[in-house]
Design a protein around this motif. Sequence first.
Motif, mmCIF file in Angstrom:
data_model
loop_
_atom_site.group_PDB
_atom_site.id
_atom_site.type_symbol
_atom_site.label_atom_id
_atom_site.label_comp_id
_atom_site.label_asym_id
_atom_site.label_seq_id
_atom_site.Cartn_x
_atom_site.Cartn_y
_atom_site.Cartn_z
ATOM 1 N N LEU A 41 -12.407 -1.147 -0.238
ATOM 2 C CA LEU A 41 -12.591 -2.596 -0.402
ATOM 3 C C LEU A 41 -11.462 -3.357 0.292
ATOM 4 N N GLY A 42 -10.265 -2.805 0.223
ATOM 5 C CA GLY A 42 -9.132 -3.407 0.918
ATOM 6 C C GLY A 42 -9.333 -3.413 2.423
ATOM 7 N N THR A 43 -9.924 -2.358 2.950
ATOM 8 C CA THR A 43 -10.239 -2.307 4.383
ATOM 9 C C THR A 43 -11.173 -3.441 4.762
ATOM 10 N N LEU A 44 -12.193 -3.657 3.942
ATOM 11 C CA LEU A 44 -13.121 -4.769 4.203
ATOM 12 C C LEU A 44 -12.402 -6.111 4.138
ATOM 13 N N GLU A 45 -11.461 -6.236 3.207
ATOM 14 C CA GLU A 45 -10.690 -7.481 3.105
ATOM 15 C C GLU A 45 -9.846 -7.697 4.356
ATOM 16 N N TRP A 46 -9.220 -6.633 4.866
ATOM 17 C CA TRP A 46 -8.421 -6.776 6.092
ATOM 18 C C TRP A 46 -9.301 -7.187 7.266
ATOM 19 N N LEU A 47 -10.489 -6.593 7.356
ATOM 20 C CA LEU A 47 -11.400 -6.947 8.453
ATOM 21 C C LEU A 47 -11.885 -8.390 8.319
ATOM 22 N N ARG A 48 -12.198 -8.807 7.095
ATOM 23 C CA ARG A 48 -12.616 -10.189 6.858
ATOM 24 C C ARG A 48 -11.504 -11.156 7.244
ATOM 25 N N THR A 49 -10.298 -10.837 6.853
ATOM 26 C CA THR A 49 -9.157 -11.687 7.170
ATOM 27 C C THR A 49 -8.925 -11.742 8.678
ATOM 28 N N ALA A 50 -9.056 -10.605 9.347
ATOM 29 C CA ALA A 50 -8.860 -10.565 10.796
ATOM 30 C C ALA A 50 -9.868 -11.464 11.504
ATOM 31 N N VAL A 51 -11.119 -11.381 11.097
ATOM 32 C CA VAL A 51 -12.160 -12.209 11.719
ATOM 33 C C VAL A 51 -11.892 -13.686 11.436
ATOM 34 N N GLN A 52 -11.572 -13.998 10.204
ATOM 35 C CA GLN A 52 -11.318 -15.391 9.813
ATOM 36 C C GLN A 52 -10.138 -15.976 10.592
ATOM 37 N N LEU A 53 -9.037 -15.259 10.647
ATOM 38 C CA LEU A 53 -7.852 -15.771 11.345
ATOM 39 C C LEU A 53 -8.054 -15.813 12.858
ATOM 40 N N ALA A 54 -8.739 -14.809 13.394
ATOM 41 C CA ALA A 54 -9.000 -14.812 14.842
ATOM 42 C C ALA A 54 -9.892 -15.994 15.214
ATOM 43 N N ASN A 55 -10.905 -16.259 14.406
ATOM 44 C CA ASN A 55 -11.780 -17.410 14.685
ATOM 45 C C ASN A 55 -11.009 -18.723 14.623
ATOM 46 N N MET B 137 -5.532 -12.020 20.342
ATOM 47 C CA MET B 137 -5.670 -10.573 20.507
ATOM 48 C C MET B 137 -4.596 -9.790 19.733
ATOM 49 N N ARG B 138 -3.359 -10.245 19.761
ATOM 50 C CA ARG B 138 -2.295 -9.537 19.047
ATOM 51 C C ARG B 138 -2.596 -9.521 17.555
ATOM 52 N N LEU B 139 -3.035 -10.658 17.031
ATOM 53 C CA LEU B 139 -3.414 -10.747 15.619
ATOM 54 C C LEU B 139 -4.533 -9.760 15.310
ATOM 55 N N ALA B 140 -5.539 -9.709 16.174
ATOM 56 C CA ALA B 140 -6.674 -8.816 15.955
ATOM 57 C C ALA B 140 -6.245 -7.353 15.984
ATOM 58 N N PHE B 141 -5.356 -6.992 16.905
ATOM 59 C CA PHE B 141 -4.885 -5.607 16.973
ATOM 60 C C PHE B 141 -4.041 -5.235 15.749
ATOM 61 N N ILE B 142 -3.175 -6.129 15.331
ATOM 62 C CA ILE B 142 -2.315 -5.834 14.178
ATOM 63 C C ILE B 142 -3.153 -5.681 12.911
ATOM 64 N N LEU B 143 -4.019 -6.644 12.640
ATOM 65 C CA LEU B 143 -4.830 -6.554 11.425
ATOM 66 C C LEU B 143 -5.854 -5.429 11.520
ATOM 67 N N GLY B 144 -6.342 -5.150 12.726
ATOM 68 C CA GLY B 144 -7.224 -3.995 12.914
ATOM 69 C C GLY B 144 -6.491 -2.698 12.621
ATOM 70 N N GLY B 145 -5.229 -2.607 13.029
ATOM 71 C CA GLY B 145 -4.426 -1.428 12.733
ATOM 72 C C GLY B 145 -4.160 -1.265 11.252
#
Length: 118
Positions: free
Chosen positions: A56-70, A80-88
């Motif tokens: 569930l935490g993984t899904l939260e990180w992905l949701r946050t990454a999409v939200q912040l990247a948008n 891109m740096r934000l997306a790579f860091i949160l993706g990692g």
Amino acid sequence: MTVLYLAAPFCGLLLLAAHFFRSGSFLLMAVCVLMIALLFVRRTWSARAMQAMLLLGTLEWLRTAVQLANARIEAGEPYMRLAFILGGVALFTALSTIVFQTPRLKRRFGFALAGTPD
């Protein structure tokens, strides 16, 4: 040696707790901190609960990454740096569930091992 195996789930839950603290979700932060205590409960259900929380935490990180990247895309800022860091971080959190499938942690949490009587 078992401590090294449990370091990944511990860090994953701690990162989630810090994320929820930063976002002001103190109840979810408390849940993450309490989940860390399950590392000391040697039962199958506790390992499964930690795995579920980490997924569930993984899904939260992905949701946050999409939200912040948008938000950054809309503002015309680099993202891109934000997306790579949160993706990692999401990948680390997801992979930290795998340690519960090692023979050492299967024994610790009481999973039935292949080739052994139940």
